[in-house]
Design a protein around this motif. Sequence first.
Motif, PDB file in Angstrom:
ATOM      1  N   UNK A   1     -32.471 -11.089  31.222  1.00 26.72           N
ATOM      2  CA  UNK A   1     -33.226  -9.883  30.874  1.00 26.72           C
ATOM      3  C   UNK A   1     -32.887  -8.670  31.734  1.00 26.72           C
ATOM      4  N   UNK A   2     -32.151  -8.846  32.807  1.00 25.61           N
ATOM      5  CA  UNK A   2     -31.751  -7.703  33.620  1.00 25.61           C
ATOM      6  C   UNK A   2     -30.639  -6.906  32.954  1.00 25.61           C
ATOM      7  N   UNK A   3     -30.008  -7.488  31.948  1.00 29.40           N
ATOM      8  CA  UNK A   3     -28.848  -6.891  31.298  1.00 29.40           C
ATOM      9  C   UNK A   3     -29.223  -6.202  29.989  1.00 29.40           C
ATOM     10  N   UNK A   4     -28.751  -4.972  29.784  1.00 28.68           N
ATOM     11  CA  UNK A   4     -28.959  -4.281  28.512  1.00 28.68           C
ATOM     12  C   UNK A   4     -28.358  -5.074  27.361  1.00 28.68           C
ATOM     13  N   UNK A   5     -27.203  -5.693  27.617  1.00 20.97           N
ATOM     14  CA  UNK A   5     -26.531  -6.450  26.558  1.00 20.97           C
ATOM     15  C   UNK A   5     -27.393  -7.622  26.101  1.00 20.97           C
ATOM     16  N   UNK A   6     -27.993  -8.327  27.064  1.00 23.28           N
ATOM     17  CA  UNK A   6     -28.856  -9.452  26.686  1.00 23.28           C
ATOM     18  C   UNK A   6     -30.101  -8.965  25.954  1.00 23.28           C
ATOM     19  N   UNK A   7     -30.716  -7.890  26.460  1.00 21.88           N
ATOM     20  CA  UNK A   7     -31.919  -7.376  25.820  1.00 21.88           C
ATOM     21  C   UNK A   7     -31.640  -6.917  24.394  1.00 21.88           C
ATOM     22  N   UNK A   8     -30.463  -6.366  24.164  1.00 16.33           N
ATOM     23  CA  UNK A   8     -30.103  -5.950  22.807  1.00 16.33           C
ATOM     24  C   UNK A   8     -30.012  -7.154  21.886  1.00 16.33           C
ATOM     25  N   UNK A   9     -29.372  -8.224  22.356  1.00 17.73           N
ATOM     26  CA  UNK A   9     -29.270  -9.445  21.551  1.00 17.73           C
ATOM     27  C   UNK A   9     -30.656 -10.054  21.315  1.00 17.73           C
ATOM     28  N   UNK A  10     -31.482 -10.073  22.369  1.00 18.49           N
ATOM     29  CA  UNK A  10     -32.826 -10.626  22.228  1.00 18.49           C
ATOM     30  C   UNK A  10     -33.641  -9.812  21.225  1.00 18.49           C
ATOM     31  N   UNK A  11     -33.566  -8.492  21.316  1.00 19.47           N
ATOM     32  CA  UNK A  11     -34.297  -7.638  20.373  1.00 19.47           C
ATOM     33  C   UNK A  11     -33.832  -7.886  18.948  1.00 19.47           C
ATOM     34  N   UNK A  12     -32.526  -7.934  18.756  1.00 19.71           N
ATOM     35  CA  UNK A  12     -31.988  -8.175  17.416  1.00 19.71           C
ATOM     36  C   UNK A  12     -32.392  -9.551  16.907  1.00 19.71           C
ATOM     37  N   UNK A  13     -32.421 -10.541  17.804  1.00 22.95           N
ATOM     38  CA  UNK A  13     -32.806 -11.893  17.407  1.00 22.95           C
ATOM     39  C   UNK A  13     -34.271 -11.950  16.980  1.00 22.95           C
ATOM     40  N   UNK A  14     -35.147 -11.283  17.721  1.00 23.03           N
ATOM     41  CA  UNK A  14     -36.567 -11.273  17.374  1.00 23.03           C
ATOM     42  C   UNK A  14     -36.806 -10.533  16.056  1.00 23.03           C
ATOM     43  N   UNK A  15     -36.074  -9.457  15.837  1.00 23.39           N
ATOM     44  CA  UNK A  15     -36.194  -8.728  14.576  1.00 23.39           C
ATOM     45  C   UNK A  15     -35.670  -9.575  13.424  1.00 23.39           C
TER      46      UNK A  15
END
Length: 346
Positions: free
Chosen positions: A208-222
């Motif tokens: 979660x410290x990484x923008x790249x991971x947060x982007x993937x997580x956000x896209x996955x939740x959506x």
Amino acid sequence: MLPAPLTMEVRRGAIAQLGSLLADSRVATSGRVAVAVGAGQGDKITSIVAPSLGEARIFRVPDGSVDAAVTLGADLRKGAYEAVVGIGGGKTIDATKYAASLAGIPMVAVATNLSHDGICSPVASLTHDGGKGSFGVPMPLAIMVDLDFVHDAPSSLVRSGVGDVVSNLSAIEDWQLGNAERGEPIDGVACAMARTAAEAVMGRSDSVESDAFLTVLAEALILSGMSMVIAGSSRPSSGGDHEILHAVDQLFPGTSNHGELAGIGAAFCFFLREDERRLGQVAECLRAHGLPVSPTDAGLSVEQFTEAVVLAPATRPGRYTILEHLRLSEAEIRDRVEDYVRTIGR
């Protein structure tokens, strides 16, 4: 045609660009838009969005209760707004989704944390005098995730989104079980979307410290939320794992958050299926993100978790999962829980 949001943006500074989205005539033609913000970050959000929203009326949402949603819905009807923007965490977005459905207007979701897949789901989870309930609502017209706010959110909330999306793997197994044992219709596209979302997160080595991971997580939740829209139910993202977490919420409210309990529930359900490969993968992912794997990690005793598993099927009457399939007695459940705690501890 598959349902899809008008637009989806995941980036830093997304909230500051909200005005340009609302200028789109597909969202509102007259510019009469309401904005609902959560209590925790209300002043900060208002200072960012106010300059770009002109005459938009800003409402404060005190909590994620039915009462708060109904009050907001009444305000939206009286104001004859064309659309409403919900900005905040899961409670604020869920309350705004329900209020928008009561007012009969579209809703734009702007997420400031990634704690669960409610960003895009056709469900609003709201508290009421009897506890917590799930209410069917239309999916948001558009979705934005502001990574600046996500980074500022408590990391435990953001990490819990991992547990929620990974639990899709268990939910899909339950849906396939219902199809095999009871002839329940199953939607392959919805399953593929929910599974892809989970695998995308499990395949990451960053966090979660990484923008790249947060982007993937956000896209996955959506994507997970959209799979529920396609399925017409929460089936691709909610199985025995969510039955267990809802039972924990009823019996021991405040024990842990949604995503953490979903992750534990998913791991336990794979243990019940004797699927060592998936259990290992899920447990490894949860541990990598600092999430609990054993109920004792979340402050639940063996006796309390046993009680929750016994109650779990009653939280979703008619839903067929591994819990309903095995039909274990309370004594058998206790034995399985004890075995699980020992196994996962090793």
